[in-house]
Design a protein around this motif. Structure first.
Motif, short mmCIF file in Angstrom:
data_model
loop_
_atom_site.label_atom_id
_atom_site.label_comp_id
_atom_site.label_asym_id
_atom_site.label_seq_id
_atom_site.Cartn_x
_atom_site.Cartn_y
_atom_site.Cartn_z
N THR A 110 -38.23 -46.21 -12.30
CA THR A 110 -38.45 -47.16 -11.21
C THR A 110 -39.94 -47.46 -11.19
N ASP A 111 -40.37 -48.28 -10.21
CA ASP A 111 -41.77 -48.71 -10.13
C ASP A 111 -42.40 -48.26 -8.83
N ALA A 112 -43.72 -48.25 -8.80
CA ALA A 112 -44.43 -47.75 -7.63
C ALA A 112 -44.19 -48.59 -6.39
N ASP A 113 -43.93 -49.89 -6.55
CA ASP A 113 -43.70 -50.74 -5.39
C ASP A 113 -42.22 -50.86 -5.04
N CYS A 114 -41.40 -49.96 -5.57
CA CYS A 114 -39.98 -49.91 -5.23
C CYS A 114 -39.73 -48.79 -4.21
N ARG A 115 -38.63 -48.94 -3.47
CA ARG A 115 -38.26 -47.96 -2.46
C ARG A 115 -36.81 -47.54 -2.67
N PRO A 116 -36.58 -46.46 -3.43
CA PRO A 116 -35.21 -46.02 -3.67
C PRO A 116 -34.55 -45.50 -2.39
N LYS A 117 -33.26 -45.82 -2.22
CA LYS A 117 -32.49 -45.27 -1.12
C LYS A 117 -32.22 -43.80 -1.38
N PRO A 118 -31.93 -43.02 -0.34
CA PRO A 118 -31.77 -41.57 -0.52
C PRO A 118 -30.71 -41.17 -1.56
N ASN A 119 -29.65 -41.96 -1.69
CA ASN A 119 -28.59 -41.61 -2.64
C ASN A 119 -28.80 -42.25 -4.01
N TRP A 120 -30.00 -42.81 -4.24
CA TRP A 120 -30.28 -43.53 -5.48
C TRP A 120 -29.93 -42.72 -6.73
N LEU A 121 -30.53 -41.56 -6.87
CA LEU A 121 -30.31 -40.78 -8.09
C LEU A 121 -28.88 -40.30 -8.20
N GLU A 122 -28.31 -39.88 -7.10
CA GLU A 122 -26.94 -39.38 -7.12
C GLU A 122 -25.98 -40.44 -7.66
N ASP A 123 -26.15 -41.68 -7.19
CA ASP A 123 -25.26 -42.77 -7.62
C ASP A 123 -25.63 -43.30 -9.01
N LEU A 124 -26.92 -43.28 -9.34
CA LEU A 124 -27.36 -43.79 -10.64
C LEU A 124 -26.86 -42.91 -11.78
N ILE A 125 -26.74 -41.62 -11.53
CA ILE A 125 -26.37 -40.68 -12.57
C ILE A 125 -24.85 -40.60 -12.78
N ALA A 126 -24.08 -40.98 -11.77
CA ALA A 126 -22.62 -40.79 -11.82
C ALA A 126 -21.96 -41.38 -13.07
N PRO A 127 -22.30 -42.61 -13.52
CA PRO A 127 -21.61 -43.16 -14.69
C PRO A 127 -21.82 -42.38 -15.98
N PHE A 128 -22.82 -41.50 -16.03
CA PHE A 128 -23.06 -40.73 -17.25
C PHE A 128 -21.98 -39.66 -17.48
N GLU A 129 -21.08 -39.48 -16.50
CA GLU A 129 -19.96 -38.59 -16.74
C GLU A 129 -19.11 -39.08 -17.91
N GLU A 130 -19.16 -40.40 -18.16
CA GLU A 130 -18.48 -40.98 -19.31
C GLU A 130 -19.38 -40.79 -20.53
N SER A 131 -18.89 -40.07 -21.53
CA SER A 131 -19.74 -39.62 -22.64
C SER A 131 -20.31 -40.76 -23.47
N VAL A 132 -19.67 -41.94 -23.44
CA VAL A 132 -20.17 -43.05 -24.26
C VAL A 132 -21.30 -43.83 -23.58
N VAL A 133 -21.57 -43.51 -22.33
CA VAL A 133 -22.60 -44.25 -21.58
C VAL A 133 -23.98 -43.73 -21.94
N GLY A 134 -24.82 -44.63 -22.42
CA GLY A 134 -26.18 -44.25 -22.78
C GLY A 134 -27.22 -44.73 -21.81
N LEU A 135 -26.89 -45.77 -21.03
CA LEU A 135 -27.84 -46.29 -20.05
C LEU A 135 -27.09 -46.90 -18.88
N VAL A 136 -27.71 -46.80 -17.70
CA VAL A 136 -27.11 -47.27 -16.46
C VAL A 136 -28.14 -48.07 -15.68
N ALA A 137 -27.74 -49.24 -15.20
CA ALA A 137 -28.60 -50.08 -14.39
C ALA A 137 -28.15 -50.01 -12.94
N GLY A 138 -29.06 -49.66 -12.04
CA GLY A 138 -28.78 -49.73 -10.61
C GLY A 138 -29.16 -51.09 -10.06
#
Length: 327
Positions: A110-138
């Motif tokens: 992310t960038d310095a002028d961005c403001r992630p919501k509290p659940n940002w990382l939790e939700d951003l990481i969830a799709p990686f449970e699928e082994s073929v996923v290499g990158l996820v865009a929030g």
């Protein structure tokens, strides 16, 4: 009613946390003194377990108090690494420093002028449970703004990932809200360190076109970003978009946008005056629209002209073709 946790419960909870991937959050910072306290506050509020995440913040040659703030943040009660890239003035070079220092399985950007919501990382990481996923865009949404141009950009959803994910050449996610498996960088290399814009598209395209990794979107993983508030900032933003188009054309053969002719500018302004403006004015009087709706077309033409200038005059520096590698 009180709840008593048994040793078995606590061991189960510990095991569950240990199964979560370790995350390294990477943030390049240039003259970010005004943004860092708010950003650090957002990072501190993340719901992802603190012992499974580290924050790598990289000062990119700032001349304000950025590095001093970063060093003090390392004592803030969660894992913050204050790093530096003083040699190459490029956010991508700074991100490469963070990638090299990272110990996580997943790298979130992310960038310095961005403001992630509290659940940002939790939700951003969830799709990686699928082994073929290499990158996820929030998703990227607007911070509250008071100016005409901020309202315009918000209504146009200028920064939304829905635009980049629908790119006609190949989908990509913006580094304001993007996560990538560490092992992907071992395959395709890091960011081009001397590139100054377009590096997020370049990286994603190398991944998606050269490997079998998949891209997923996490719509609930939201960061908020401040839109440009002045005409100078708006023109600068769209000129940068134009330069990015030129650079990606030279790197990947992406088609360039055609400049609008004087006749096309005239037609669009005429249609706005005779058709769009009266309708938007009525809607605004009915409190169903805003001044940004009334002026949407002329503001859009200012953006288009700035994009044309950036695209027309940009030239990819030879060094910007270099890809940096982990080894």
């Amino acid at each position: 009613m009180s709840i008593i946790l048994t040793d078995s419960d606590m061991r189960s909870d510990h095991a569950e946390k240990q199964r979560l991937p370790k995350i390294s959050v990477i943030v390049p910072v240039y003259n970010g003194e005004a943004d860092l306290l708010d950003l650090l506050g957002c990072l501190r509020m993340q719901t992802y377990p603190r012992d499974r995440v580290e924050y790598c913040l990289i000062d990119n040659g700032s001349d304000d108090r950025t590095f001093e703030i970063l060093k003090s943040a390392s004592q803030a009660g969660f894992t913050v690494h204050a790093l530096s890239e003083p040699h190459i003035q490029s956010s991508y070079a700074a991100r490469n420093v963070g990638i090299r220092a990272a110990t996580g399985e997943i790298l979130a950007f992310t960038d310095a002028d961005c403001r992630p919501k509290p659940n940002w990382l939790e939700d951003l990481i969830a799709p990686f449970e699928e082994s073929v996923v290499g990158l996820v865009a929030g998703e990227i949404r607007a911070l509250p703004g008071d100016t005409l141009l901020e309202d315009y950009a918000d209504r146009q959803e200028t920064l939304s990932q829905k635009h980049t994910l629908a790119h006609p050449f190949c989908a990509y996610g913006q580094t304001a809200n993007l996560a990538v498996r560490y092992q992907v960088f071992e395959q395709v290399g890091l960011f081009r360190p001397y590139l100054t814009t377009g590096g997020d598209a370049d990286l994603c395209w190398r991944i998606l076109r050269e490997t079998s990794w998949r891209l997923r979107c996490a719509e609930q993983a939201i960061v908020r970003h401040r839109h440009r508030a002045t005409w100078a900032e708006l023109r600068s933003q769209w000129q940068r978009y134009g330069r990015s188009s030129r650079y990606l054309h030279e790197l990947h053969g992406v088609g360039l946008a055609r400049d609008l002719s004087l006749q096309q500018y005239g037609y669009r302004l005429s249609r706005w005056l005779l058709k769009e403006l009266p309708i938007a004015t009525v809607r605004t009087l009915q409190r169903k629209g805003t001044l940004a709706d009334m002026l949407s077309t002329p503001i859009g033409l200012v953006c288009a002209h700035a994009h044309e200038i950036g695209q027309r005059h940009a030239q990819l520096p030879p060094l910007a073709q270099q890809i940096e590698w982990l080894k």
